[in-house]
Design a protein around this motif. Structure first.
Motif, mmCIF file in Angstrom:
data_model
loop_
_atom_site.group_PDB
_atom_site.id
_atom_site.type_symbol
_atom_site.label_atom_id
_atom_site.label_comp_id
_atom_site.label_asym_id
_atom_site.label_seq_id
_atom_site.Cartn_x
_atom_site.Cartn_y
_atom_site.Cartn_z
ATOM 1 N N ARG A 81 -13.437 -0.779 3.136
ATOM 2 C CA ARG A 81 -13.638 -2.096 3.311
ATOM 3 C C ARG A 81 -15.093 -2.478 2.708
ATOM 4 N NH1 ARG A 81 -10.484 -5.419 5.305
ATOM 5 N NH2 ARG A 81 -11.703 -6.456 6.491
ATOM 6 N N GLU A 82 -15.547 -1.566 2.067
ATOM 7 C CA GLU A 82 -16.854 -1.871 1.143
ATOM 8 C C GLU A 82 -16.603 -2.511 -0.261
ATOM 9 O OE1 GLU A 82 -21.007 0.520 0.336
ATOM 10 O OE2 GLU A 82 -19.193 1.579 1.261
ATOM 11 N N PHE A 83 -16.422 -3.936 -0.369
ATOM 12 C CA PHE A 83 -16.138 -4.426 -1.804
ATOM 13 C C PHE A 83 -16.520 -5.936 -1.402
ATOM 14 C CE2 PHE A 83 -12.426 -4.564 1.117
ATOM 15 C CZ PHE A 83 -12.052 -5.931 0.863
ATOM 16 N N TYR A 84 -16.752 -6.650 -2.606
ATOM 17 C CA TYR A 84 -16.807 -7.971 -2.505
ATOM 18 C C TYR A 84 -15.475 -8.619 -2.581
ATOM 19 C CZ TYR A 84 -21.984 -7.065 -3.024
ATOM 20 O OH TYR A 84 -23.275 -6.669 -2.885
ATOM 21 N N HIS A 85 -14.827 -8.392 -3.617
ATOM 22 C CA HIS A 85 -13.279 -8.659 -3.872
ATOM 23 C C HIS A 85 -12.513 -7.587 -4.184
ATOM 24 C CE1 HIS A 85 -15.826 -12.357 -4.856
ATOM 25 N NE2 HIS A 85 -14.635 -12.929 -4.011
ATOM 26 N N ARG A 86 -11.365 -7.369 -3.681
ATOM 27 C CA ARG A 86 -10.365 -6.498 -3.857
ATOM 28 C C ARG A 86 -9.107 -6.861 -4.620
ATOM 29 N NH1 ARG A 86 -8.512 -3.947 1.501
ATOM 30 N NH2 ARG A 86 -7.102 -5.672 1.396
ATOM 31 N N LEU A 87 -8.698 -6.117 -5.267
ATOM 32 C CA LEU A 87 -7.522 -6.456 -5.950
ATOM 33 C C LEU A 87 -6.323 -5.430 -5.506
ATOM 34 C CD1 LEU A 87 -5.772 -8.033 -8.580
ATOM 35 C CD2 LEU A 87 -6.377 -5.782 -9.896
ATOM 36 N N ALA A 146 -11.912 -18.843 -11.869
ATOM 37 C CA ALA A 146 -12.521 -19.050 -10.399
ATOM 38 C C ALA A 146 -13.978 -18.521 -10.614
ATOM 39 C CB ALA A 146 -11.591 -18.231 -9.507
ATOM 40 N N GLY A 147 -14.300 -17.654 -11.534
ATOM 41 C CA GLY A 147 -15.551 -16.862 -11.935
ATOM 42 C C GLY A 147 -15.689 -15.532 -11.115
ATOM 43 N N ILE A 148 -14.682 -14.857 -10.867
ATOM 44 C CA ILE A 148 -14.622 -13.833 -10.160
ATOM 45 C C ILE A 148 -14.298 -12.683 -11.303
ATOM 46 C CG2 ILE A 148 -13.535 -12.186 -8.526
ATOM 47 C CD1 ILE A 148 -12.436 -14.567 -7.070
ATOM 48 N N THR A 149 -15.227 -11.980 -11.877
ATOM 49 C CA THR A 149 -15.070 -11.188 -13.077
ATOM 50 C C THR A 149 -15.234 -9.688 -12.856
ATOM 51 O OG1 THR A 149 -17.338 -11.483 -13.436
ATOM 52 C CG2 THR A 149 -15.977 -12.836 -14.520
ATOM 53 N N ARG A 150 -15.475 -9.381 -11.524
ATOM 54 C CA ARG A 150 -15.521 -8.007 -11.037
ATOM 55 C C ARG A 150 -14.957 -7.799 -9.833
ATOM 56 N NH1 ARG A 150 -20.658 -5.236 -13.389
ATOM 57 N NH2 ARG A 150 -19.647 -3.248 -12.553
ATOM 58 N N MET A 151 -14.011 -6.901 -9.549
ATOM 59 C CA MET A 151 -13.490 -6.724 -8.470
ATOM 60 C C MET A 151 -13.337 -4.962 -8.142
ATOM 61 S SD MET A 151 -9.946 -8.577 -9.184
ATOM 62 C CE MET A 151 -10.768 -9.726 -9.696
ATOM 63 N N VAL A 152 -12.809 -4.710 -7.066
ATOM 64 C CA VAL A 152 -12.311 -3.508 -6.802
ATOM 65 C C VAL A 152 -10.962 -3.287 -7.005
ATOM 66 C CG1 VAL A 152 -12.197 -1.664 -5.189
ATOM 67 C CG2 VAL A 152 -14.426 -2.883 -5.315
ATOM 68 N N TYR A 153 -10.434 -2.165 -7.755
ATOM 69 C CA TYR A 153 -8.895 -2.133 -7.512
ATOM 70 C C TYR A 153 -8.742 -0.453 -7.338
ATOM 71 C CZ TYR A 153 -4.430 -1.671 -9.804
ATOM 72 O OH TYR A 153 -3.038 -1.412 -9.974
ATOM 73 N N ARG A 154 -8.221 0.086 -6.178
ATOM 74 C CA ARG A 154 -7.896 1.229 -5.775
ATOM 75 C C ARG A 154 -6.549 1.528 -5.874
ATOM 76 N NH1 ARG A 154 -12.514 0.454 -2.228
ATOM 77 N NH2 ARG A 154 -14.355 1.374 -2.958
ATOM 78 N N GLY A 176 -10.761 -9.627 -19.606
ATOM 79 C CA GLY A 176 -12.226 -9.896 -19.456
ATOM 80 C C GLY A 176 -12.515 -9.394 -17.743
ATOM 81 N N ILE A 177 -11.719 -8.944 -17.252
ATOM 82 C CA ILE A 177 -12.098 -8.437 -15.625
ATOM 83 C C ILE A 177 -12.350 -7.096 -15.608
ATOM 84 C CG2 ILE A 177 -11.138 -8.259 -13.333
ATOM 85 C CD1 ILE A 177 -11.191 -10.989 -14.358
#
Length: 189
Positions: A81-87, A146-154, A176-177
């Motif tokens: 659960r340690e993320f701001y945004h998750r893909l 939307a301005g979301i350029t960084r996310m976690v992808y596991r 660009g992500i």
């Protein structure tokens, strides 16, 4: 009576002009009728003072600076659960779906799927490698808007090597992500 007031104001004006004439003759610009009000110089302490009741109305600023709190959850929970945004990327027998979740909501912030008619009409098949790449390109464009350029992808380890997952990741990166988030910065108090 009105004539006497006009003549009086003309005399006052002439007196002020004669009073300012020496300054005009010495090639200095002077304003006789108005003077600039003196303003106190701002001190450095006033500039650095922060309102104690300040409320940040844009929490995304703290996320982008990696200062926002990440909910750690329990060590035994999966996915972490340690993320701001998750893909989240999933393939079914008939369709490909990708969703972006925020850490504070179980409802997806952004999503893209081959179930959408705009994506579906451009594809020959809705579950092939080209479909995964198309979903990645469309979702990357929506994330940029939307301005979301960084996310976690596991990725689940046993599905990582498939061509469809690799083409999806490549399309997201080409859009660009960045598929990792910065480490959270801890500020000592």
């Amino acid at each position: 009576m009105a004539l006497s007031q006009v003549s009086r104001s003309v005399r006052l004006l002439l007196g002020q002009i004669q009073h300012c004439r020496p300054a005009l003759l010495s090639n200095q610009t002077a304003r006789c009728l108005s003077q600039a009000a003196s303003q106190p110089e701002p001190s450095a302490d006033e500039n650095e003072a922060v309102n104690p009741t300040f409320v940040n109305r844009n929490p995304r600023n703290l996320e982008q600076m990696a200062l926002a709190v990440k909910d750690r959850g329990w060590k035994t929970t999966w996915p972490h659960r340690e993320f701001y945004h998750r893909l989240m990327f999933s393939r079914s027998q008939h369709h490909v779906t990708a969703q972006v979740f925020s850490s504070c909501s179980p409802i997806p912030v952004l999503s893209c799927s081959t179930k959408e008619w705009a994506v579906k009409k451009e594809l020959a098949s809705t579950n092939c490698v080209a479909a995964c790449q198309a979903v990645g390109e469309v979702l990357a464009h929506r994330c940029q808007q939307a301005g979301i350029t960084r996310m976690v992808y596991r990725v689940i380890p046993w599905t990582y090597r498939s061509d469809s997952v690799q083409s999806f990741r490549a399309a997201m990166k080409a859009g660009g992500i960045i598929l990792s988030e910065p480490r959270r910065k801890y500020i000592g108090t």
